[in-house]
Motif scaffolding. Structure first.
Motif, PDB file in Angstrom:
ATOM      1  N   GLN A  56     -12.600   2.086   3.187  1.00  0.00           N
ATOM      2  CA  GLN A  56     -11.327   1.845   3.656  1.00  0.00           C
ATOM      3  C   GLN A  56     -10.435   1.759   2.326  1.00  0.00           C
ATOM      4  O   GLN A  56      -9.198   2.023   2.508  1.00  0.00           O
ATOM      5  CB  GLN A  56     -11.478   0.437   4.285  1.00  0.00           C
ATOM      6  N   VAL A  80      -6.970   3.864   2.644  1.00  0.00           N
ATOM      7  CA  VAL A  80      -5.305   3.285   2.624  1.00  0.00           C
ATOM      8  C   VAL A  80      -4.813   3.940   1.210  1.00  0.00           C
ATOM      9  O   VAL A  80      -3.579   4.266   1.358  1.00  0.00           O
ATOM     10  CB  VAL A  80      -5.446   1.815   2.323  1.00  0.00           C
ATOM     11  N   VAL A 122      -8.091   4.197  10.801  1.00  0.00           N
ATOM     12  CA  VAL A 122      -6.975   3.785  10.109  1.00  0.00           C
ATOM     13  C   VAL A 122      -5.587   4.028  11.000  1.00  0.00           C
ATOM     14  O   VAL A 122      -5.809   4.630  12.173  1.00  0.00           O
ATOM     15  CB  VAL A 122      -6.403   5.089   8.956  1.00  0.00           C
ATOM     16  N   THR A 171      -1.237  -5.817  -1.212  1.00  0.00           N
ATOM     17  CA  THR A 171      -2.400  -5.477  -0.620  1.00  0.00           C
ATOM     18  C   THR A 171      -3.251  -6.797  -0.108  1.00  0.00           C
ATOM     19  O   THR A 171      -2.979  -7.743  -0.828  1.00  0.00           O
ATOM     20  CB  THR A 171      -3.401  -4.428  -1.389  1.00  0.00           C
ATOM     21  N   GLN A 192      -2.400  -2.370   3.280  1.00  0.00           N
ATOM     22  CA  GLN A 192      -1.808  -2.004   1.918  1.00  0.00           C
ATOM     23  C   GLN A 192      -0.187  -1.750   2.314  1.00  0.00           C
ATOM     24  O   GLN A 192      -0.021  -1.136   3.360  1.00  0.00           O
ATOM     25  CB  GLN A 192      -2.128  -0.827   1.129  1.00  0.00           C
ATOM     26  N   VAL A 209      -0.293   0.354   5.929  1.00  0.00           N
ATOM     27  CA  VAL A 209      -1.559   1.272   6.365  1.00  0.00           C
ATOM     28  C   VAL A 209      -2.652   0.278   6.473  1.00  0.00           C
ATOM     29  O   VAL A 209      -3.004  -0.538   5.394  1.00  0.00           O
ATOM     30  CB  VAL A 209      -1.731   2.272   5.462  1.00  0.00           C
ATOM     31  N   ALA A 255      -6.811   0.026   7.006  1.00  0.00           N
ATOM     32  CA  ALA A 255      -8.006   0.884   7.414  1.00  0.00           C
ATOM     33  C   ALA A 255      -9.159  -0.100   7.519  1.00  0.00           C
ATOM     34  O   ALA A 255      -9.322  -1.275   6.930  1.00  0.00           O
ATOM     35  CB  ALA A 255      -8.390   1.726   6.179  1.00  0.00           C
TER      36      ALA A 255
END
Lengths: 106, 261
Positions: B112, B116, B148, B184, B202, B212, B214
């Motif tokens: 992940q 990201v 995602v 993040t 993130q 985003v 993931a």
């Protein structure tokens, strides 16, 4: 050290009045007011031995018969006895309080 | 039964052999005297008296022996060393299992993190999120595949590949607030009971600001962790049993030494 076993507390209770020999302790412990604890010589002398090692009781040194020795509470034994009696007293107060509440409910 | 006393007392004297030796040596005469006094003063029948007397002897012999073994063991250096070794092994074993468990959980954040980084880079460079996020449909409840999802600046799901009940799920708003402030976040996200996801979120800045996410299911990792802890517990129990067994054997050998000499 608290709570004490029934046998130990009964022995302390028996010796709280006066010094006694083994059979007198056993007899008093078996009475309802002495705790109603029925014990034989094995339990009695095993308990007495441990109590002596813990400093709760001691031999008086007095004897009217070579095979009959007398025991008494030490100062520490008296303190432990009082503490346990107070603990049981508090518990009994709670029991009475709850029992009376139950009585009111029913 | 009135004349039974001499015989039964004689037998009682012999039966005292089961009473621990130290107590017997110290109290035998007093015990016999007490027995004599009690018999003379007995309220119950002689049969009941002797049953009680022998029962008490048997029970107290057992209890006193247990007390003696416990006292002598707990006050011996062997007990101290056994307990110390048990504590050290427990701490080392527990720390090892905990470290492996944490490594398994950390490992669940891959791939992940890479995902990201890639998608955030693409979207931040001006690409449309819908063009960057690949088409796909992954049921988060069943699949172990990574997914995602892109969320806009208000935390609303835009495009993505991970679905629950045919909808893109949305993490709690607090996660977006944290990521907005810190850039993040790696978090275990439970969108519904039984669905736990190792998620990396993130922040995206630029033309299409947003987030985003993931994620992938933790099911496999949690099964591995459960197996790990079960194995650790089993190994610990066996080790403790061996330790206690070994210490007991040593203790008995020590007790028998003076008698043999």
């Amino acid at each position: 050290m608290l709570p004490l076993s029934a046998a130990v507390f009964s022995i302390l209770l028996a010796l709280a009045g006066s010094e006694k020999h083994g059979y007198a302790i056993m007899k008093e412990a078996s009475l309802p007011e002495g705790g109603g604890v029925s014990m034989g010589p094995g339990t009695l002398y095993g308990s007495l031995d441990r109590m002596m090692r813990n400093g709760l009781v001691e031999e008086t040194g007095f004897t009217d018969n070579e095979r009959r020795r007398y025991y008494r509470l030490t100062r520490f034994g008296q303190e432990v006895f009082s503490a346990e009696a107070a603990r049981l007293g508090r518990m009994m107060s709670a029991v009475r309080r709850k029992a009376s509440l139950e009585g009111v409910r029913s | 039964m009135k004349d039974s006393y001499p015989l039964m007392a004689f037998l009682y004297r012999g039966a005292l052999v089961i009473y621990p030796q130290r107590l017997r040596a110290q109290y035998r005469d007093q015990m016999l005297q007490t027995l004599h006094d009690a018999f003379r003063d007995r309220p119950a029948s002689a049969v009941r008296f002797w049953l009680n007397a022998y029962g008490d002897l048997l029970q107290s012999s057992l209890m006193e022996r247990i007390h003696m073994v416990r006292d002598s063991f707990l006050h011996s250096p062997l007990a101290f060393h056994t307990l110390a070794l048990a504590a050290i092994l427990t701490v080392i074993g527990g720390a090892a299992a905990f470290t492996i468990s944490q490594m398994l959980r950390s490992g669940a954040n891959q791939p992940q993190i890479d995902m990201v980084n890639y998608y955030v880079g693409e979207i931040a460079s001006g690409e449309e999120p819908a063009n960057v996020i690949p088409p796909g449909y992954v049921d988060l409840e069943r699949s172990l595949q990574p997914v995602v999802i892109f969320y806009d600046d208000h935390g609303k799901a835009g495009s993505g590949t991970g679905y629950l009940d045919q909808e893109l799920p949305t993490p709690p708003a607090g996660v977006f607030d944290f990521v907005r402030a810190n850039g993040t976040e790696k978090v275990t996200w439970q969108p519904r009971p039984g669905v736990r996801l190792a998620s990396v979120v993130q922040r995206v800045n630029g033309k299409h600001p947003g987030f985003v996410l993931a994620a992938r299911s933790l099911r496999l990792v949690e099964e591995q962790k459960t197996t790990l802890w079960r194995m650790a517990l089993g190994v610990w129990l066996i080790t403790m049993l061996l330790l206690i067994g070994g210490a007991s054997l040593l203790h008995r050998a020590q007790l028998n030494k003076p008698a043999a000499a």
